[in-house]
Write an enzyme that holds these catalytic residues in place. Structure first.
Site, PDB file in Angstrom:
ATOM      1  N   ASP A  99       0.859  -1.177   0.000  1.00 47.52           N
ATOM      2  CA  ASP A  99       0.000   0.000   0.000  1.00 47.52           C
ATOM      3  C   ASP A  99       0.896   1.228   0.000  1.00 47.52           C
ATOM      4  O   ASP A  99       1.963   1.227   0.615  1.00 47.52           O
ATOM      5  CB  ASP A  99      -0.910  -0.008   1.238  1.00 47.52           C
ATOM      6  CG  ASP A  99      -2.154   0.812   1.017  1.00 47.52           C
ATOM      7  OD1 ASP A  99      -3.256   0.229   0.927  1.00 47.52           O
ATOM      8  OD2 ASP A  99      -2.036   2.057   0.910  1.00 47.52           O
ATOM      9  N   GLY A 157     -37.480  -4.998   4.332  1.00 48.01           N
ATOM     10  CA  GLY A 157     -37.144  -4.082   5.424  1.00 48.01           C
ATOM     11  C   GLY A 157     -36.795  -2.724   4.869  1.00 48.01           C
ATOM     12  O   GLY A 157     -37.512  -2.207   4.002  1.00 48.01           O
ATOM     13  N   CYS A 172     -21.031  -2.276  -1.859  1.00 47.51           N
ATOM     14  CA  CYS A 172     -21.110  -2.982  -3.141  1.00 47.51           C
ATOM     15  C   CYS A 172     -22.424  -2.790  -3.883  1.00 47.51           C
ATOM     16  O   CYS A 172     -22.424  -2.264  -4.998  1.00 47.51           O
ATOM     17  CB  CYS A 172     -20.878  -4.469  -2.920  1.00 47.51           C
ATOM     18  SG  CYS A 172     -19.165  -4.830  -2.589  1.00 47.51           S
TER      19      CYS A 172
HETATM   20  C1  UDX Z   1     -22.488  -8.068  -1.100  1.00 48.13           C
HETATM   21  C2  UDX Z   1     -22.508  -9.463  -1.796  1.00 48.13           C
HETATM   22  O1  UDX Z   1     -23.296 -10.356  -1.009  1.00 48.13           O
HETATM   23  C3  UDX Z   1     -21.096  -9.980  -2.000  1.00 48.13           C
HETATM   24  O2  UDX Z   1     -21.135 -11.194  -2.715  1.00 48.13           O
HETATM   25  C4  UDX Z   1     -20.298  -8.933  -2.792  1.00 48.13           C
HETATM   26  O3  UDX Z   1     -18.961  -9.359  -2.956  1.00 48.13           O
HETATM   27  C5  UDX Z   1     -20.334  -7.588  -2.073  1.00 48.13           C
HETATM   28  O4  UDX Z   1     -21.694  -7.183  -1.870  1.00 48.13           O
HETATM   29  P1  UDX Z   1     -22.172  -7.165   1.388  1.00 48.13           P
HETATM   30  O5  UDX Z   1     -22.438  -5.805   0.830  1.00 48.13           O
HETATM   31  O6  UDX Z   1     -21.030  -7.333   2.323  1.00 48.13           O
HETATM   32  O7  UDX Z   1     -21.949  -8.244   0.200  1.00 48.13           O
HETATM   33  O8  UDX Z   1     -23.454  -7.616   2.207  1.00 48.13           O
HETATM   34  P2  UDX Z   1     -24.703  -8.569   2.039  1.00 48.13           P
HETATM   35  O9  UDX Z   1     -24.716  -9.510   3.176  1.00 48.13           O
HETATM   36  O10 UDX Z   1     -24.803  -9.125   0.699  1.00 48.13           O
HETATM   37  O11 UDX Z   1     -25.893  -7.513   2.283  1.00 48.13           O
HETATM   38  C6  UDX Z   1     -26.026  -6.349   1.486  1.00 48.13           C
HETATM   39  C7  UDX Z   1     -27.159  -5.502   1.961  1.00 48.13           C
HETATM   40  O12 UDX Z   1     -28.405  -6.097   1.641  1.00 48.13           O
HETATM   41  C8  UDX Z   1     -27.210  -5.231   3.458  1.00 48.13           C
HETATM   42  O13 UDX Z   1     -27.526  -3.864   3.664  1.00 48.13           O
HETATM   43  C9  UDX Z   1     -28.328  -6.097   3.964  1.00 48.13           C
HETATM   44  O14 UDX Z   1     -28.954  -5.559   5.112  1.00 48.13           O
HETATM   45  C10 UDX Z   1     -29.262  -6.081   2.767  1.00 48.13           C
HETATM   46  N1  UDX Z   1     -30.131  -7.261   2.693  1.00 48.13           N
HETATM   47  C11 UDX Z   1     -29.586  -8.508   2.477  1.00 48.13           C
HETATM   48  C12 UDX Z   1     -31.514  -7.118   2.756  1.00 48.13           C
HETATM   49  O15 UDX Z   1     -32.019  -5.991   2.924  1.00 48.13           O
HETATM   50  N2  UDX Z   1     -32.306  -8.224   2.630  1.00 48.13           N
HETATM   51  C13 UDX Z   1     -31.803  -9.463   2.426  1.00 48.13           C
HETATM   52  O16 UDX Z   1     -32.582 -10.400   2.297  1.00 48.13           O
HETATM   53  C14 UDX Z   1     -30.399  -9.610   2.352  1.00 48.13           C
END
Ligand code: UDX
Length: 430
Positions: free
Chosen positions: A30, A251, A258
């Site tokens: 880095d 929700g 991401c």
């Molecule tokens: C996501 C992808 O899952 C992962 O594969 C990618 O590499 C990066 O983006 P992440 O952002 O860490 O990962 O979280 P994730 O667990 O996927 O949840 C994302 C968001 O969706 C959260 O805000 C979560 O609260 C929301 N969510 C998830 C919902 O509102 N409902 C759901 O059923 C699932």
């Protein structure tokens, strides 16, 4: 195998540490000396379960940190690029850090080197890097692969160590063989594709998951109109294995580093290709609307929020992370404050990150303190400790037992039985 990882952000650090844990010799590079200095002391700049112990175990044995790309590249066979691709104002990903890293690596490639693009980039970015390499004096030493990551924050280490699939896009036989060796220590199937297909798999997967969530949220809104129950609807739908029950939790919608960024970039790049991505734009619109609808529910319950005290549990965009990027709390709390409410907040790990961005909220040191004397309690992140809280005690601490659940964690019938006025998303008010 000797590996260099450029960028010690979320993806770079997890990739480097996990590859070192699997026995490769990894140097993480880095340009920020402070970051490297603290990593060398075993201090991890992000909260990610399991990461600190892997770094500590491997540090100095198979894992090394450096500010010098030249020394890290010297013996490396593979160089991962894992630098940021932040969204620009128009939604496009900013690729300047990726291109800069690729150029610096090319300048130092005096031996055969596979350059692996790990940052999320729009399809065809790999071709741009290939053009850059082709024009470079060291071109005969360089081959390119795209290896998108699918890590989730909070479970990134176990996601990396136990992947469902490993995607490698490359047009080079040598790169394919080398990447096969890198991942031969994992048991997941490797899917080899061309470069743009690998790049697209990442966007396609994230956008599909975001779309699934927005679809559930759209259904939740409709459930409220007709008096149906979203829990039952998604249970019935998700029991069909072709649909599956994951990512259907309604929700206040998705946040994080991401989904919002990738869906917005995907809208922009598909538009550029002459398509009309209404499906993706609607995914975004529904996601924004859910936060607003939830905040409006709180407002309309009280009619006037002026002088009311609202307790908020959970600030991070999801549990098991201190990440606040695009978190619903960043829209909902300022709205409550703008309506004249006093807002008391607590999150198990995101407090330090939240203080500078939610400076007008009152930061409490635990759940009880955040709840005490409030006119209503609002749940924004479904941390386990909130799921398990003693509701009897919570009720006794509140000025009035009003509970707004943005994550549909509790059962309406149980909350009503416990004496709460309970308001959630897409469920019948009993
Ligand atoms: C996501 C992808 O899952 C992962 O594969 C990618 O590499 C990066 O983006 P992440 O952002 O860490 O990962 O979280 P994730 O667990 O996927 O949840 C994302 C968001 O969706 C959260 O805000 C979560 O609260 C929301 N969510 C998830 C919902 O509102 N409902 C759901 O059923 C699932």
């Amino acid at each position: 195998m000797k590996i260099c990882v450029v960028g010690t952000g979320y993806v770079g650090l997890v990739t480097g540490a996990c590859l070192a844990h699997k026995g490769h010799f990894v140097t993480c590079v880095d340009s920020d000396p402070k970051k490297i200095e603290s990593l060398e002391k075993g201090k991890i700049p992000i909260y990610e379960p399991g990461l600190e112990s892997i770094v500590k175990n491997c540090d100095g044995k198979t894992l090394f940190f450096s500010t010098s790309l030249a020394s890290a590249i010297k013996d490396a066979e593979v160089a991962f690029i894992a630098v940021g691709t932040p969204p620009q104002k128009n939604g496009d990903a900013d690729l300047s850090y990726v291109e800069q890293a690729a150029k610096q690596i090319a300048d130092l490639a005096d031996h055969s080197l596979v350059v692996v693009q790990k940052s999320t980039v729009p399809p065809k970015t790999g071709y741009r890097l290939q053009e850059l390499f082709k024009a470079h004096p060291n071109h005969s030493n360089l081959s390119l692969a795209s290896n998108p990551e699918f890590l989730r924050e909070g479970t990134a280490v176990s996601d990396f160590l136990n992947p469902d699939r490993i995607v490698i896009g490359t047009g080079s036989k040598a790169a394919q063989e080398k990447m096969h060796d890198v991942y031969s220590v994992f048991s997941a199937p490797i899917i080899f594709t061309d470069i743009p297909s690998a790049e697209l798999i990442k966007y396609a997967s994230n956008a599909f998951l975001a779309l699934k969530i927005s679809y559930a949220n759209f259904l939740a809104e409709y459930c409220e109109r007709i008096g149906a129950n979203i829990d039952d609807v998604v249970l019935g739908m998700g029991s069909d294995p072709r649909i599956g029950n994951r990512f259907l939790n309604a929700g206040i919608g998705y946040g994080g580093s991401c989904f919002p960024k990738d869906v917005s970039a995907f809208v922009s790049i598909t538009k550029e290709a002459g398509l009309n991505p209404v499906l993706l734009s609607e995914t975004e619109a529904i996601n924004k609307r859910q936060r607003k609808r939830f905040a409006e529910k709180i407002k309309s319950f009280f009619k006037d929020l002026n002088g009311k005290t609202i307790g908020v549990l959970g600030l991070a965009f999801k549990p098991e992370t201190d990440d606040l990027r695009e978190a619903p709390s960043l829209d909902i709390i300022p709205f409550l404050l703008s309506q004249g409410a006093k807002v008391k907040v607590f999150d198990p790990v995101a407090m330090d990150n939240a203080k500078p961005v939610l400076s007008k909220a009152v930061f409490c040191s635990n759940t009880d303190e955040a709840v005490s004397g409030c006119d209503a309690l609002v749940l924004l992140t479904e941390w386990n400790e909130f799921k398990k809280m003693d509701l009897k005690k919570i009720k006794s601490l509140l000025k009035q037992p009003v509970f707004f659940d943005g994550r549909n964690v509790f059962k309406p019938s149980e909350m009503n039985k416990a004496g709460f006025t309970y308001i959630s998303m897409g469920r019948k008010v009993e």
